[in-house]
Design a protein around this motif. Sequence first.
Motif, PDB file in Angstrom:
ATOM      1  N   ASN A 149       0.798  -1.174  -0.138  1.00 49.81           N
ATOM      2  CA  ASN A 149       0.075  -0.059  -0.002  1.00 49.81           C
ATOM      3  C   ASN A 149       0.847   1.095   0.087  1.00 49.81           C
ATOM      4  O   ASN A 149       1.054   1.914   0.982  1.00 49.81           O
ATOM      5  N   PRO A 150       1.376   1.532  -1.300  1.00 46.49           N
ATOM      6  CA  PRO A 150       2.515   2.915  -1.200  1.00 46.49           C
ATOM      7  C   PRO A 150       1.697   4.202  -1.158  1.00 46.49           C
ATOM      8  O   PRO A 150       0.349   4.258  -1.437  1.00 46.49           O
ATOM      9  N   LYS A 151       2.111   4.901  -0.426  1.00 47.42           N
ATOM     10  CA  LYS A 151       1.753   6.270  -0.240  1.00 47.42           C
ATOM     11  C   LYS A 151       1.407   7.036  -1.933  1.00 47.42           C
ATOM     12  O   LYS A 151       2.434   6.811  -2.633  1.00 47.42           O
ATOM     13  N   ARG A 152       0.195   7.405  -2.044  1.00 43.66           N
ATOM     14  CA  ARG A 152       0.152   8.231  -3.339  1.00 43.66           C
ATOM     15  C   ARG A 152       0.540   9.536  -3.039  1.00 43.66           C
ATOM     16  O   ARG A 152       0.743  10.267  -2.164  1.00 43.66           O
ATOM     17  N   SER A 153       1.326   9.966  -4.425  1.00 49.62           N
ATOM     18  CA  SER A 153       2.001  11.332  -4.757  1.00 49.62           C
ATOM     19  C   SER A 153       1.398  12.088  -5.662  1.00 49.62           C
ATOM     20  O   SER A 153       0.987  11.541  -6.536  1.00 49.62           O
TER      21      SER A 153
END
Length: 120
Positions: A5-9
């Motif tokens: 669940n990578p952090k959105r940028s």
Amino acid sequence: MIDQNPKRSEEPIWWGLFGAGGTWFAMITPITILVLGILAPSGIISHDALSYERVADFATSLIGGLFVFLTLALPMWHAMHRIHHGMHDLKFHPGIMGKIACYGFATFISLLTIIFIFMI
């Protein structure tokens, strides 16, 4: 281990506008300078071709308005993104306020361009 669940940028948006602005400035601006800054004043292009009425008609057409908008807005996004990252390179980290100032100014110029196009 890969983060599932990578952090959105939002950074790809700014880099996209940065790339588009740099490409536009590198490829279209020299041609515009050649035509409006060298060929027209030297008389190679007739003065009637660049009369106020013809230029105003072009700028208010769909393709002309789009050209004027892209010529002003895209290089501004490129410059503001470069300034934002240049501040980090100089070890000056303005945080979210720097991002708001840089990208807010580019947005302001883009909106101002649209307003002026419709006012012609």
